[in-house]
Write a protein that holds these residues in place. Structure first.
Motif, PDB file in Angstrom:
ATOM      1  N   ASN A 170       0.870  -1.170   0.090  1.00 19.51           N
ATOM      2  CA  ASN A 170      -0.303   0.145   0.394  1.00 19.51           C
ATOM      3  C   ASN A 170       0.557   1.141  -0.492  1.00 19.51           C
ATOM      4  O   ASN A 170       0.324   2.089  -0.602  1.00 19.51           O
ATOM      5  CB  ASN A 170      -0.914  -0.066   1.284  1.00 19.51           C
ATOM      6  CG  ASN A 170      -0.849   0.062   2.579  1.00 19.51           C
ATOM      7  OD1 ASN A 170       0.839   0.673   2.554  1.00 19.51           O
ATOM      8  ND2 ASN A 170      -1.135   0.331   3.558  1.00 19.51           N
ATOM      9  N   GLY A 171       2.111   1.134   0.227  1.00 20.68           N
ATOM     10  CA  GLY A 171       3.156   1.893  -0.165  1.00 20.68           C
ATOM     11  C   GLY A 171       2.454   3.431   1.089  1.00 20.68           C
ATOM     12  O   GLY A 171       3.331   4.651   0.722  1.00 20.68           O
ATOM     13  N   ALA A 172       1.942   2.873   2.088  1.00 18.73           N
ATOM     14  CA  ALA A 172       1.514   4.285   3.413  1.00 18.73           C
ATOM     15  C   ALA A 172       1.733   3.846   4.496  1.00 18.73           C
ATOM     16  O   ALA A 172       1.815   2.187   4.706  1.00 18.73           O
ATOM     17  CB  ALA A 172       0.190   4.379   2.384  1.00 18.73           C
ATOM     18  N   ASN A 173       1.705   5.429   5.461  1.00 20.20           N
ATOM     19  CA  ASN A 173       1.577   4.770   6.675  1.00 20.20           C
ATOM     20  C   ASN A 173       0.763   4.434   6.812  1.00 20.20           C
ATOM     21  O   ASN A 173      -0.394   5.065   6.801  1.00 20.20           O
ATOM     22  CB  ASN A 173       2.555   5.541   8.117  1.00 20.20           C
ATOM     23  CG  ASN A 173       3.751   6.042   7.151  1.00 20.20           C
ATOM     24  OD1 ASN A 173       4.638   4.300   7.117  1.00 20.20           O
ATOM     25  ND2 ASN A 173       4.334   6.521   7.512  1.00 20.20           N
ATOM     26  N   VAL A 174      -0.063   3.561   8.602  1.00 17.82           N
ATOM     27  CA  VAL A 174      -1.585   3.548   9.060  1.00 17.82           C
ATOM     28  C   VAL A 174      -1.237   5.252   9.778  1.00 17.82           C
ATOM     29  O   VAL A 174      -0.176   5.339  10.228  1.00 17.82           O
ATOM     30  CB  VAL A 174      -1.337   2.112   9.925  1.00 17.82           C
ATOM     31  CG1 VAL A 174      -2.768   2.378  10.427  1.00 17.82           C
ATOM     32  CG2 VAL A 174      -1.426   0.703   8.883  1.00 17.82           C
ATOM     33  N   ALA A 175      -2.692   5.420   9.409  1.00 20.59           N
ATOM     34  CA  ALA A 175      -2.643   6.793  10.374  1.00 20.59           C
ATOM     35  C   ALA A 175      -1.814   6.478  11.662  1.00 20.59           C
ATOM     36  O   ALA A 175      -2.459   5.420  12.814  1.00 20.59           O
ATOM     37  CB  ALA A 175      -3.724   7.553  10.827  1.00 20.59           C
ATOM     38  N   ALA A 176      -1.431   7.591  11.866  1.00 18.73           N
ATOM     39  CA  ALA A 176      -0.793   7.229  13.595  1.00 18.73           C
ATOM     40  C   ALA A 176      -2.406   7.353  14.809  1.00 18.73           C
ATOM     41  O   ALA A 176      -3.462   7.563  14.784  1.00 18.73           O
ATOM     42  CB  ALA A 176      -0.472   8.092  13.835  1.00 18.73           C
ATOM     43  N   GLY A 177      -2.124   5.926  15.409  1.00 17.16           N
ATOM     44  CA  GLY A 177      -3.325   5.881  16.441  1.00 17.16           C
ATOM     45  C   GLY A 177      -3.983   4.861  15.802  1.00 17.16           C
ATOM     46  O   GLY A 177      -4.836   3.647  16.739  1.00 17.16           O
ATOM     47  N   ALA A 178      -3.732   4.508  14.606  1.00 13.15           N
ATOM     48  CA  ALA A 178      -4.416   3.448  13.886  1.00 13.15           C
ATOM     49  C   ALA A 178      -4.515   2.087  13.904  1.00 13.15           C
ATOM     50  O   ALA A 178      -2.646   2.366  14.077  1.00 13.15           O
ATOM     51  CB  ALA A 178      -5.309   4.318  12.437  1.00 13.15           C
ATOM     52  N   VAL A 179      -5.170   1.045  13.612  1.00 15.26           N
ATOM     53  CA  VAL A 179      -4.131  -0.075  13.284  1.00 15.26           C
ATOM     54  C   VAL A 179      -5.390  -0.728  12.664  1.00 15.26           C
ATOM     55  O   VAL A 179      -6.206  -0.863  12.429  1.00 15.26           O
ATOM     56  CB  VAL A 179      -4.205  -1.294  14.977  1.00 15.26           C
ATOM     57  CG1 VAL A 179      -3.977  -2.476  14.666  1.00 15.26           C
ATOM     58  CG2 VAL A 179      -4.014  -0.802  16.149  1.00 15.26           C
ATOM     59  N   ALA A 180      -4.624  -1.643  11.882  1.00 15.73           N
ATOM     60  CA  ALA A 180      -4.281  -2.560  10.669  1.00 15.73           C
ATOM     61  C   ALA A 180      -5.622  -3.915  10.878  1.00 15.73           C
ATOM     62  O   ALA A 180      -5.179  -4.137  12.437  1.00 15.73           O
ATOM     63  CB  ALA A 180      -4.111  -2.696   9.835  1.00 15.73           C
ATOM     64  N   THR A 181      -6.589  -3.558  10.394  1.00 18.10           N
ATOM     65  CA  THR A 181      -7.405  -4.754  10.452  1.00 18.10           C
ATOM     66  C   THR A 181      -6.786  -6.261  10.194  1.00 18.10           C
ATOM     67  O   THR A 181      -6.196  -5.862   8.711  1.00 18.10           O
ATOM     68  CB  THR A 181      -8.901  -4.582  10.030  1.00 18.10           C
ATOM     69  OG1 THR A 181      -8.892  -3.400  10.993  1.00 18.10           O
ATOM     70  CG2 THR A 181     -10.295  -5.965  10.906  1.00 18.10           C
ATOM     71  N   THR A 182      -6.121  -7.066  10.307  1.00 10.41           N
ATOM     72  CA  THR A 182      -6.616  -8.324   9.687  1.00 10.41           C
ATOM     73  C   THR A 182      -7.316  -8.750   8.376  1.00 10.41           C
ATOM     74  O   THR A 182      -8.575  -8.181   8.717  1.00 10.41           O
ATOM     75  CB  THR A 182      -6.150  -9.665  10.763  1.00 10.41           C
ATOM     76  OG1 THR A 182      -7.405 -10.383  10.706  1.00 10.41           O
ATOM     77  CG2 THR A 182      -4.997  -9.642  11.777  1.00 10.41           C
ATOM     78  N   GLY A 183      -6.613  -9.483   7.613  1.00 13.36           N
ATOM     79  CA  GLY A 183      -7.605  -9.610   6.541  1.00 13.36           C
ATOM     80  C   GLY A 183      -8.974 -10.526   6.891  1.00 13.36           C
ATOM     81  O   GLY A 183     -10.248 -10.573   6.748  1.00 13.36           O
ATOM     82  N   GLN A 184      -8.617 -11.251   8.005  1.00  5.75           N
ATOM     83  CA  GLN A 184      -9.824 -12.764   8.682  1.00  5.75           C
ATOM     84  C   GLN A 184     -10.475 -11.598   9.494  1.00  5.75           C
ATOM     85  O   GLN A 184     -11.819 -11.713   9.125  1.00  5.75           O
ATOM     86  CB  GLN A 184      -9.071 -13.398   9.106  1.00  5.75           C
ATOM     87  CG  GLN A 184      -9.810 -14.890  10.020  1.00  5.75           C
ATOM     88  CD  GLN A 184     -10.604 -15.458   9.103  1.00  5.75           C
ATOM     89  OE1 GLN A 184      -9.694 -16.363   8.028  1.00  5.75           O
ATOM     90  NE2 GLN A 184     -11.418 -15.432   8.319  1.00  5.75           N
ATOM     91  N   ALA A 185     -10.024 -10.623  10.169  1.00  3.77           N
ATOM     92  CA  ALA A 185     -10.951 -10.427  10.884  1.00  3.77           C
ATOM     93  C   ALA A 185     -11.965  -9.457  10.037  1.00  3.77           C
ATOM     94  O   ALA A 185     -13.163  -9.528  10.547  1.00  3.77           O
ATOM     95  CB  ALA A 185     -10.607  -8.869  12.046  1.00  3.77           C
ATOM     96  N   PHE A 186     -11.441  -8.179   9.044  1.00  2.00           N
ATOM     97  CA  PHE A 186     -11.899  -7.958   8.727  1.00  2.00           C
ATOM     98  C   PHE A 186     -13.552  -8.220   7.627  1.00  2.00           C
ATOM     99  O   PHE A 186     -14.486  -8.650   7.716  1.00  2.00           O
ATOM    100  CB  PHE A 186     -11.054  -7.217   7.073  1.00  2.00           C
ATOM    101  CG  PHE A 186     -12.321  -6.648   5.885  1.00  2.00           C
ATOM    102  CD1 PHE A 186     -13.163  -4.906   6.674  1.00  2.00           C
ATOM    103  CD2 PHE A 186     -12.504  -7.112   5.014  1.00  2.00           C
ATOM    104  CE1 PHE A 186     -13.911  -4.950   5.215  1.00  2.00           C
ATOM    105  CE2 PHE A 186     -13.522  -6.150   3.996  1.00  2.00           C
ATOM    106  CZ  PHE A 186     -13.953  -5.448   4.130  1.00  2.00           C
ATOM    107  N   ALA A 187     -12.764  -9.943   6.526  1.00  2.00           N
ATOM    108  CA  ALA A 187     -13.691 -10.593   7.015  1.00  2.00           C
ATOM    109  C   ALA A 187     -15.076 -11.082   7.966  1.00  2.00           C
ATOM    110  O   ALA A 187     -16.321 -11.499   6.769  1.00  2.00           O
ATOM    111  CB  ALA A 187     -13.424 -11.967   6.268  1.00  2.00           C
TER     112      ALA A 187
END
Length: 190
Positions: free
Chosen positions: A41-58
């Protein structure tokens, strides 16, 4: 002692690297710390945000779809307002289409991701409330629940479209954003 744990950590990595896989791994399916650069994705996750796992999103979207279909069926049976009965039917169709799209996206992920469609405890309680409600109380409860549910799933798909780490699910999320926004606008307009 530290060398021992270091060796234990690298051994499996070297072993996996020697398996001869010719395709580079381009997806990450982990929870990532804030400000972490994610592959693809070439971008930083916004400060304070945590990326959701693919499984959790699904799982989140799968559960939302299951809830939406069941609640929509109840609305078709129990709503007193024709517009809410129509909304219930539209939600059943939209959630079924979303479930199919999510399943296809999960199948394209590597490794494949199978959504868990079991409603959350909150969604199960909301469904029970709908089962018990009648008349105008049902109509008001259904409308309020649908607005809240659509707001939650909109936040999930917007976040995953921006920060998701599994390309197939990220594309699914991006495609879903306008559809969920339209559903939320429809609910709010009733």
């Amino acid at each position: 002692m530290d060398r021992y744990f270091f060796a234990l950590g690298l051994g499996p990595a070297f072993a996996l690297g020697a398996c001869g896989g010719s395709e580079p791994i381009t997806t990450v399916d982990n929870i990532v710390a804030p400000d972490t650069i994610l592959p693809g994705n070439g971008a930083n996750v916004a400060a304070g945000a945590v990326a959701t796992t693919g499984q959790a999103f699904a799982d989140t979207v799968g559960a939302s779809n299951a809830y939406g279909m069941e609640a929509g069926k109840l609305a078709r049976q129990k709503a007193t307002a024709p517009a809410l009965r129509d909304l219930g039917g539209a939600m059943v169709r939209a959630c079924a289409e979303s479930t199919a799209g999510l399943g296809a996206a999960g199948a394209r992920a590597r490794p494949a991701i199978v959504p868990d469609p079991r409603p959350s405890a909150e969604q199960a309680a909301d469904l029970e409330t709908l089962r018990q409600a009648t008349g105008a109380d049902f109509d008001a409860t259904y409308k309020a629940q649908q607005a809240a549910a659509q707001e939650k799933v909109l936040a999930a798909v917007e976040d995953y479209a921006a920060n998701g780490t599994v390309p197939a699910l990220r594309a699914f999320a991006a495609k879903s954003v306008p559809e969920v926004r339209a559903q939320l606008d429809k609910v709010r307009g009733l």
